[in-house]
Design an enzyme around this catalytic site. Structure first.
Site: not given
Lengths: 340, 340
Positions: A228, A54
């Protein structure tokens, strides 16, 4: 550690005007670097997971936007294209938005590069703080199960969930990692196992579906995974399979932690239902690699979500650069996420 | 169905003196048969999962014992060797024990063959009854998730958990199967998907770790899996990953069923803790096949249990050839399992 985070460096901007990354599709067989010299290069690298994690795709997004503007593309068009390369991680959208803001305020593409560089530096700093916060929170936990890859290869720093492991090792504490394989792309077996072996941290691999039995065996002190995107209530989107591990951890009485920078918190998402989940193609499941024989008929119907949402009720703590929130207790995430 | 169970026939005794099996290691790429003509052939086929499925390795065990006795091996020695080929399935131990009893009562190796043949016939009959009992129990369930392979390829008949699916299809009911991949050997993706496609029953594959998200999506009406050994209290050893699916099903409110013949019940095991769990080698996880490049360093430490134990509290019903037991309600398994 035999290999420092600095030596590996999953991504760095080079002055010639490109983002240099470790091509994670080639690991563990080969440690090769590739220069992404255009917005399309960056988009392709994000889509194919040559660059992943991420945090890393957040800064890569800023650099991709900068390269598009440099090459004469209309800023809003390139921002939309880059931000759409993967839908789930909020950091990608945010990285592109920050870079676009720098340009729209009368800046040049070089200002967007500066945003990318600042995001990389912030990432290094956040990882160090997350690692230390996690080390303190998980004092006494020597055996840690993780899912997917959240370390040196997923960030510009020491990582998030694996950052906790590296912080423990750097402090001289005993630590042993159980790494799930993480199907379909095997980020656990290919990347987490590899980077821990480089660092000489003991690691044991297992298939994803063996986690429940392992957690019930008493061999694991804590689970730590990345994120994420985290909704305002603490529901956490992370690599598919995280939810299963969380259910097994709760059933076994093993504490389950998420380690992520506050940039992963999406305050506009009230709960996990508001987080878009990327569905990927059947080929990832049906073939080992594009050239190999299919493991089932090529037209087999496959449901291949890249992420799942672990409800906040199963999360004992979210380890951030500003401390640990306890969403299951209704405590702290909103306060921590508030701009300083 | 375009392919009947009779046409596929995973294993059959041929009069020349061998057990002819479908080599399941070659599927789905190739449907090839191999003749097992000695006790060692049978042991090797069981160990390498060329023949697999609790029921099938039970009858294979009887034939393997018969072949060893025919070839002059001391009966107790060959019985011990064959029974030890895989430790978890109780049917293997029982198949060998029945064959050995037939010989020790003054019979010849041909009497052991007759035991194997009777086990095959019993298997066909049990599967048909299990399928019908499950069809009635799960009336109205059209979308079924299963794990591993429990069908035509795992039995001499229509299967156990997949037997329920085939019974539904044969009765003209709508049925759609979600099949997990089943790492590491992918019995779901390679075998379950293949045999359902042969039968023109709709099937969707997913990686094991996606089951929790799927179950919470509302797409699945019921989970049905097989069993390698069931303890007296209903705790069930089955392919690793079953436990994770059961936890997710319970959390999502989806009923979770085990379908297995009563021969899988081990009344000497009070609960799941008494069931031995086979640990297999690292290679199954580290390489796609013996000749392929390793997915991680060859000396990577791997924990590779072949089975896990799903506690009875998570099992809504055990579908047997004599009806459905409800261990979560403390009802029925012992009564059903009592010799008629």
């Amino acid at each position: 550690m035999t290999t420092s985070p600095q030596a590996l460096r999953a991504l760095e901007w080079i002055d010639a005007g490109a983002l240099r990354i470790i091509d994670q599709r080639e690991l563990p067989g080969r440690l090769s670097r590739v220069d992404l010299a255009s917005a399309d290069d960056v988009i392709d690298a994000i889509r194919t997971l040559a660059v992943r994690g991420a945090n890393s795709i957040g800064s890569a997004g800023a650099f991709g936007f900068a390269l598009g503007v440099r090459d004469g593309e209309e800023p809003r068009a390139v921002a939309a294209r880059v931000a759409a390369a993967r839908p789930t991680a909020v950091a990608l959208r945010e990285g592109v938005a920050q870079a676009a803001a720098a340009v729209s305020e009368g800046g040049s593409w070089r200002d967007a590069v500066r945003v990318g560089t600042a995001l990389l530096e912030q990432d290094v700093e956040d990882c160090a703080r997350i690692g230390e916060a996690g080390r303190i929170e998980l004092a006494g936990a020597t055996s840690i199960l993780t899912h997917c890859n959240t370390g040196i290869l997923a960030t510009a720093g020491i990582g998030t969930a694996l950052g906790v492991v590296y912080a423990k090792a750097a402090a001289g504490e005993d630590v042993h990692v159980y790494s799930t394989e993480t199907r379909p792309l095997r980020q656990g077996l290919r990347l987490t196992v590899w980077e821990l072996q480089q660092a000489e941290i003991p690691v044991t691999a297992l298939v994803d579906s063996a986690a429940a039995a392992l957690l019930h065996s008493g061999a694991v002190d804590a689970v730590v995974v990345g994120a994420d995107r985290i909704a305002a209530n603490g529901d956490t989107a992370n690599k598919v399979g995280t939810f299963s591990v969380a259910l097994a951890a709760r059933d076994a009485g093993v504490p389950f932690y998420v380690a992520a920078p506050l940039s992963a918190v999406d305050v506009t998402a009230a709960d996990g239902g508001a987080i878009p989940i990327e569905l990927r193609g059947a080929e990832e499941v049906l073939r080992e690699d594009p050239g190999s024989a299919p493991l089932a008929a090529a037209d087999t119907d496959v449901w291949n979500p890249s992420f799942d949402v672990t409800p906040a009720r199963l999360i004992d703590g979210i380890i951030t650069e500003r401390g640990v929130a306890h969403p299951d207790l209704g405590l702290g995430l909103a306060a921590l996420a508030r701009p300083a």
